[in-house]
Design a protein around this motif. Structure first.
Motif, PDB file in Angstrom:
ATOM      1  N   ASP A 211      20.686 -36.487   8.852  1.00  0.00           N
ATOM      2  CA  ASP A 211      20.038 -37.625   9.510  1.00  0.00           C
ATOM      3  C   ASP A 211      20.220 -37.565  11.020  1.00  0.00           C
ATOM      4  O   ASP A 211      19.288 -37.831  11.780  1.00  0.00           O
ATOM      5  CB  ASP A 211      20.592 -38.949   8.983  1.00  0.00           C
ATOM      6  N   ARG A 212      21.419 -37.217  11.459  1.00  0.00           N
ATOM      7  CA  ARG A 212      21.663 -37.097  12.906  1.00  0.00           C
ATOM      8  C   ARG A 212      20.790 -36.001  13.513  1.00  0.00           C
ATOM      9  O   ARG A 212      20.199 -36.186  14.580  1.00  0.00           O
ATOM     10  CB  ARG A 212      23.133 -36.833  13.182  1.00  0.00           C
ATOM     11  N   LEU A 213      20.705 -34.856  12.849  1.00  0.00           N
ATOM     12  CA  LEU A 213      19.868 -33.761  13.349  1.00  0.00           C
ATOM     13  C   LEU A 213      18.401 -34.177  13.435  1.00  0.00           C
ATOM     14  O   LEU A 213      17.731 -33.946  14.444  1.00  0.00           O
ATOM     15  CB  LEU A 213      19.973 -32.541  12.422  1.00  0.00           C
ATOM     16  N   THR A 214      17.915 -34.797  12.370  1.00  0.00           N
ATOM     17  CA  THR A 214      16.506 -35.176  12.315  1.00  0.00           C
ATOM     18  C   THR A 214      16.198 -36.271  13.327  1.00  0.00           C
ATOM     19  O   THR A 214      15.178 -36.212  14.023  1.00  0.00           O
ATOM     20  CB  THR A 214      16.134 -35.633  10.888  1.00  0.00           C
ATOM     21  N   LEU A 215      17.071 -37.254  13.440  1.00  0.00           N
ATOM     22  CA  LEU A 215      16.848 -38.335  14.400  1.00  0.00           C
ATOM     23  C   LEU A 215      16.822 -37.803  15.830  1.00  0.00           C
ATOM     24  O   LEU A 215      15.964 -38.198  16.627  1.00  0.00           O
ATOM     25  CB  LEU A 215      17.919 -39.413  14.251  1.00  0.00           C
TER      26      LEU A 215
END
Length: 88
Positions: A62-66
């Motif tokens: 989620d952190r990478l995608t955000l």
């Protein structure tokens, strides 16, 4: 298990970086690839892992995608609503 998760996340980060580079050329394709490639790759892993590993993987992904979405949108001059609210 941690090694496999790290390998997956490294590949996912590489894919997301390529999408950032593609966004300048074709933003529509970037959104399609985010929706139909990045998400399903993660879903496969989440269904295959025990819950405690899946939660760890999901949070890191989620952190990478955000961060990728923020970089793509910022390239078009779009800002998060909380940033605009503070400026107003």
């Amino acid at each position: 298990m941690q090694k496999e998760i790290n390998t997956f996340l490294a590949r996912q980060a590489s894919l997301l970086e390529e999408l950032v580079n593609l966004a300048d050329k074709d933003p529509h394709v970037t959104v399609i690839l985010l929706r139909f490639c990045v998400g399903p790759r993660l879903n496969y892993w989440l269904r295959s892992l025990p819950l405690h590993w899946g939660a760890h993987l999901a949070a890191r992904n989620d952190r990478l995608t955000l961060n990728t979405v923020k970089r793509v949108l910022h390239g078009f001059g779009l800002q998060h609503s909380s940033t605009l609210w503070r400026q107003a």
